[in-house]
Design an enzyme around this catalytic site. Structure first.
Site, PDB file in Angstrom:
ATOM      1  N   ARG A  21      26.003  -7.889   1.294  1.00  0.00           N
ATOM      2  CA  ARG A  21      25.047  -8.136   2.379  1.00  0.00           C
ATOM      3  C   ARG A  21      23.621  -7.761   2.002  1.00  0.00           C
ATOM      4  NH1 ARG A  21      27.436  -4.216   6.601  1.00  0.00           N
ATOM      5  NH2 ARG A  21      27.588  -3.052   4.656  1.00  0.00           N
ATOM      6  N   ARG A  57      -6.009   2.342  -2.378  1.00  0.00           N
ATOM      7  CA  ARG A  57      -6.326   2.904  -1.050  1.00  0.00           C
ATOM      8  C   ARG A  57      -6.373   4.426  -1.197  1.00  0.00           C
ATOM      9  NH1 ARG A  57      -5.325  -0.998   3.270  1.00  0.00           N
ATOM     10  NH2 ARG A  57      -4.243  -2.825   2.452  1.00  0.00           N
ATOM     11  N   HIS A  60      -7.591   9.779   0.645  1.00  0.00           N
ATOM     12  CA  HIS A  60      -7.844  10.109   2.043  1.00  0.00           C
ATOM     13  C   HIS A  60      -7.272  11.488   2.389  1.00  0.00           C
ATOM     14  CE1 HIS A  60      -7.720   5.471   2.598  1.00  0.00           C
ATOM     15  NE2 HIS A  60      -8.919   5.872   2.227  1.00  0.00           N
ATOM     16  N   LYS A  70       2.072  13.441   5.793  1.00  0.00           N
ATOM     17  CA  LYS A  70       2.549  12.059   5.680  1.00  0.00           C
ATOM     18  C   LYS A  70       3.876  12.022   4.926  1.00  0.00           C
ATOM     19  CE  LYS A  70      -2.130  10.156   5.330  1.00  0.00           C
ATOM     20  NZ  LYS A  70      -3.091   9.487   4.432  1.00  0.00           N
ATOM     21  N   TYR A 130       4.131   4.639   6.331  1.00  0.00           N
ATOM     22  CA  TYR A 130       3.757   6.043   6.437  1.00  0.00           C
ATOM     23  C   TYR A 130       4.220   6.567   7.793  1.00  0.00           C
ATOM     24  CZ  TYR A 130      -0.484   3.991   4.088  1.00  0.00           C
ATOM     25  OH  TYR A 130      -1.376   3.277   3.346  1.00  0.00           O
ATOM     26  N   ASP A 167     -13.896   3.194   0.898  1.00  0.00           N
ATOM     27  CA  ASP A 167     -13.467   3.957  -0.271  1.00  0.00           C
ATOM     28  C   ASP A 167     -14.497   3.866  -1.396  1.00  0.00           C
ATOM     29  OD1 ASP A 167     -11.193   4.795   1.027  1.00  0.00           O
ATOM     30  OD2 ASP A 167      -9.886   3.287   0.121  1.00  0.00           O
TER      31      ASP A 167
END
Length: 198
Positions: A21, A57, A60, A70, A130, A167
């Protein structure tokens, strides 16, 4: 889950069950986090980003308290996930570590409050989920330039990096520190210790 070489960061590698599956795994289990970190993750927000290959990214981070912990995984494609110790006074201040998160390995990382987070997409359509301990607040969110040579993150060099305007305009680590933007290690430890389950 296993600790990474920066205090406050762990990696989880789930057991992946495959059959005709498809596949199934438990990518977040609260009790496993409690076992290794001594605290739980209260989820206030869940995010999903989709990036094309070469997108970076981050880096941060949020003001502590309350900061933003996170729990991050990549269910589609692949990313190089990077954690940077931005906590002034930390024994590993300015150091970074990286983990490849892919749809095949099912790995996830947990990042405590005060640490910087970034990633680059290694494939097109790299999807990142996240779980966040606090909701997004633009007044508490900050960044450090991900290409700062003083940090020296070894990003893949086979494609030109693609950064957001935000950024791209982020300060270097030294400028962020001089402007008192960075989290304090002792304050972060005190806050994280207050979250410990007895």
């Amino acid at each position: 889950m296993e600790s990474l070489d920066i205090e406050g960061a762990w990696i989880g590698t789930p057991e992946i069950h495959s059959d005709k599956r498809g596949k199934f795994c438990e990518w977040f289990v609260s009790s496993r986090l409690v076992t290794v970190a001594g605290r739980d993750l209260r989820v206030a927000q869940a995010n999903c980003s989709v990036s094309k290959r070469g997108v970076i990214r981050g880096i941060h981070f949020s003001d502590v308290p309350p900061g933003q912990a996170k729990y991050v995984t990549c269910p589609t494609g692949a990313v190089l996930d990077v954690i940077v110790d931005l906590r002034v006074g930390s024994p590993s201040y300015g150091r970074w570590t990286a983990v490849e998160l892919t749809e095949d390995n099912g790995r996830a990382v947990f990042i405590s409050e005060g640490l910087g987070h970034a990633f680059t997409a290694l494939t097109d359509n790299a999807k990142v989920f996240y779980l966040c301990s606090t909701s997004y607040d633009p007044h508490r969110e900050h960044g450090v330039h991900p290409l700062d040579p003083a940090i020296g993150i070894e990003w893949p060099i086979d494609t030109a990096p693609i950064l957001s305007e935000k950024d791209q305009a982020a300060p270097s680590l030294s400028v962020a520190r001089a402007n008192l933007m960075l989290p304090d290690y002792a304050r972060c430890r005190e806050f994280v210790n207050s979250l410990a389950l007895s």
